[in-house]
Design a protein around this motif. Structure first.
Motif, PDB file in Angstrom:
ATOM      1  N   LEU A  39       0.837  -1.203   0.000  1.00 47.42           N
ATOM      2  CA  LEU A  39       0.000   0.000   0.000  1.00 47.42           C
ATOM      3  C   LEU A  39       0.873   1.254   0.000  1.00 47.42           C
ATOM      4  O   LEU A  39       0.590   2.217  -0.723  1.00 47.42           O
ATOM      5  N   ILE A  40       1.945   1.241   0.777  1.00 47.09           N
ATOM      6  CA  ILE A  40       2.842   2.409   0.806  1.00 47.09           C
ATOM      7  C   ILE A  40       3.434   2.632  -0.587  1.00 47.09           C
ATOM      8  O   ILE A  40       3.457   3.751  -1.093  1.00 47.09           O
ATOM      9  N   ASN A  41       3.865   1.558  -1.227  1.00 46.39           N
ATOM     10  CA  ASN A  41       4.418   1.694  -2.585  1.00 46.39           C
ATOM     11  C   ASN A  41       3.372   2.239  -3.558  1.00 46.39           C
ATOM     12  O   ASN A  41       3.683   3.076  -4.409  1.00 46.39           O
ATOM     13  N   ALA A  42       2.129   1.773  -3.411  1.00 46.04           N
ATOM     14  CA  ALA A  42       1.067   2.249  -4.313  1.00 46.04           C
ATOM     15  C   ALA A  42       0.785   3.732  -4.070  1.00 46.04           C
ATOM     16  O   ALA A  42       0.616   4.504  -5.012  1.00 46.04           O
ATOM     17  N   LEU A  43       0.760   4.132  -2.801  1.00 43.59           N
ATOM     18  CA  LEU A  43       0.480   5.542  -2.493  1.00 43.59           C
ATOM     19  C   LEU A  43       1.609   6.450  -2.971  1.00 43.59           C
ATOM     20  O   LEU A  43       1.375   7.597  -3.356  1.00 43.59           O
ATOM     21  N   LEU A  44       2.844   5.921  -2.910  1.00 46.34           N
ATOM     22  CA  LEU A  44       3.995   6.749  -3.271  1.00 46.34           C
ATOM     23  C   LEU A  44       4.427   6.536  -4.723  1.00 46.34           C
ATOM     24  O   LEU A  44       5.366   7.197  -5.199  1.00 46.34           O
ATOM     25  N   GLY A  45       3.767   5.590  -5.417  1.00 44.09           N
ATOM     26  CA  GLY A  45       4.065   5.384  -6.830  1.00 44.09           C
ATOM     27  C   GLY A  45       5.490   4.947  -7.086  1.00 44.09           C
ATOM     28  O   GLY A  45       6.049   5.220  -8.151  1.00 44.09           O
ATOM     29  N   ALA A  46       6.095   4.267  -6.113  1.00 39.27           N
ATOM     30  CA  ALA A  46       7.483   3.802  -6.260  1.00 39.27           C
ATOM     31  C   ALA A  46       7.717   2.635  -5.310  1.00 39.27           C
ATOM     32  O   ALA A  46       7.027   2.517  -4.288  1.00 39.27           O
ATOM     33  N   LYS A  47       8.699   1.799  -5.656  1.00 34.30           N
ATOM     34  CA  LYS A  47       8.985   0.642  -4.786  1.00 34.30           C
ATOM     35  C   LYS A  47       9.928   1.059  -3.678  1.00 34.30           C
ATOM     36  O   LYS A  47      11.135   0.783  -3.722  1.00 34.30           O
ATOM     37  N   GLY A 180      -9.342   2.420  -4.781  1.00 33.42           N
ATOM     38  CA  GLY A 180      -9.572   3.004  -3.455  1.00 33.42           C
ATOM     39  C   GLY A 180      -8.462   3.912  -2.950  1.00 33.42           C
ATOM     40  O   GLY A 180      -8.568   4.465  -1.852  1.00 33.42           O
ATOM     41  N   LEU A 181      -7.407   4.082  -3.737  1.00 32.60           N
ATOM     42  CA  LEU A 181      -6.250   4.837  -3.234  1.00 32.60           C
ATOM     43  C   LEU A 181      -6.563   6.324  -3.088  1.00 32.60           C
ATOM     44  O   LEU A 181      -6.109   6.974  -2.138  1.00 32.60           O
ATOM     45  N   GLU A 182      -7.358   6.842  -4.025  1.00 29.22           N
ATOM     46  CA  GLU A 182      -7.676   8.270  -3.971  1.00 29.22           C
ATOM     47  C   GLU A 182      -8.491   8.598  -2.716  1.00 29.22           C
ATOM     48  O   GLU A 182      -8.243   9.598  -2.034  1.00 29.22           O
ATOM     49  N   THR A 183      -9.452   7.737  -2.404  1.00 28.68           N
ATOM     50  CA  THR A 183     -10.275   7.940  -1.208  1.00 28.68           C
ATOM     51  C   THR A 183      -9.386   7.927   0.038  1.00 28.68           C
ATOM     52  O   THR A 183      -9.541   8.755   0.944  1.00 28.68           O
ATOM     53  N   LEU A 184      -8.452   6.977   0.058  1.00 19.55           N
ATOM     54  CA  LEU A 184      -7.550   6.899   1.216  1.00 19.55           C
ATOM     55  C   LEU A 184      -6.663   8.135   1.304  1.00 19.55           C
ATOM     56  O   LEU A 184      -6.439   8.678   2.394  1.00 19.55           O
ATOM     57  N   GLN A 185      -6.179   8.596   0.168  1.00 14.28           N
ATOM     58  CA  GLN A 185      -5.356   9.817   0.161  1.00 14.28           C
ATOM     59  C   GLN A 185      -6.137  10.982   0.772  1.00 14.28           C
ATOM     60  O   GLN A 185      -5.602  11.742   1.585  1.00 14.28           O
ATOM     61  N   GLU A 186      -7.409  11.118   0.362  1.00 13.42           N
ATOM     62  CA  GLU A 186      -8.223  12.229   0.889  1.00 13.42           C
ATOM     63  C   GLU A 186      -8.394  12.110   2.396  1.00 13.42           C
ATOM     64  O   GLU A 186      -8.302  13.091   3.132  1.00 13.42           O
TER      65      GLU A 186
END
Ligand SMILES: Nc1nc2c(ncn2[C@@H]2O[C@H](COP(=O)(O)OP(=O)(O)OP(=O)(O)O)[C@@H](O)[C@H]2O)c(=O)[nH]1
Ligand SMILES: [Mg+2]
Length: 208
Positions: A39-47, A180-186
């Motif tokens: 999830l952290i990688n997905a939120l940050l767009g990097a490994k 669901g990543l955008e909702t979590l970001q908000e």
């Protein structure tokens, strides 16, 4: 969804390695293998975080500085329920985590729960632990791609009937499918912004 940019600031295996507080902190917690690092990688767009099929991969507390508006720190906690590790190792992880919560005041706990399994015994223990700390919790159900979209609402209703209750609306995510990543970001940014601006600004020069 635009990924945030973030860098690993530091890693703490032991209590003395926990850095001084720099930015508002959001902790990512959950059972081993639930998908915290993914999830952290997905939120940050990097490994930036290590992902593994072997439970117990993340054995340290990892602090990621995130360049969002406002900026904050994502804290990747080691997973619990890590049966594969030795009792001694499990004990020392507990000490680091307890020390972490003694030292700082996270603004939000993002508690990850596998959508296929729901909240198990130690997930409820963690909820109680956060409740005792007065720390708000956002439950994030992970790996929702493993459940057909048409069945997801029924699965969530089932958990609610079994007693699942939270103040914050749970978020359903798939790091794999980027759902669901955008909702979590908000949700996260909303809680970071609730920090008094002066507090966030004051802490900025103390970065290490
Ligand atoms: N299908 C699916 N698999 C996922 C998803 N997120 C993570 N996984 C898989 O789940 C496994 C564990 O992922 P991690 O991100 O390493 O889990 P973790 O919670 O950080 O694990 P620990 O560090 O051991 O506590 C890996 O095999 C991932 O590929 C997802 O959204 N969908
Ligand atoms: Mg991990």
């Amino acid at each position: 969804m635009n990924p945030w940019r973030g860098v690993l600031r530091t890693t703490a295996y032991e209590a003395p390695q926990i850095p001084s507080l720099a930015l508002p902190e959001i902790v990512i917690a959950g059972r081993s293998n639930v998908g915290k690092s993914s999830l952290i990688n997905a939120l940050l767009g990097a490994k930036v975080a290590h992902v593994s099929g072997t439970p117990g991969k993340t054995r340290s507390i990892n602090f990621f500085d995130v360049s969002a508006t406002p900026p904050f720190c994502l804290v990747d906690l080691p997973g619990y329920g890590f049966a594969a590790r030795s009792r001694k190792e499990r004990g020392s992880w507990g000490v680091v985590i307890e020390r972490y919560f003694e030292l700082r005041r996270a603004v939000l706990a993002v508690q990850l729960v596998d959508f296929r399994h729901g909240l198990l015994g130690n997930d409820r223990q963690l909820e109680s632990f956060f409740e005792a700390l007065n720390l708000p919790v956002c439950v994030v159900f992970t790996k929702v791609d493993k459940i057909a979209p048409t069945k997801r609402a029924a699965v969530l209703s089932g958990y609610r009937r079994e007693g699942f209750r939270t103040t914050l609306e749970p978020v359903l995510v798939s790091s794999l499918r980027r759902d669901g990543l955008e909702t979590l970001q908000e949700t996260i940014l909303g809680w970071v912004a609730r920090q008094a601006p002066s507090e966030a600004e004051e802490s900025a020069p103390r970065r290490c």
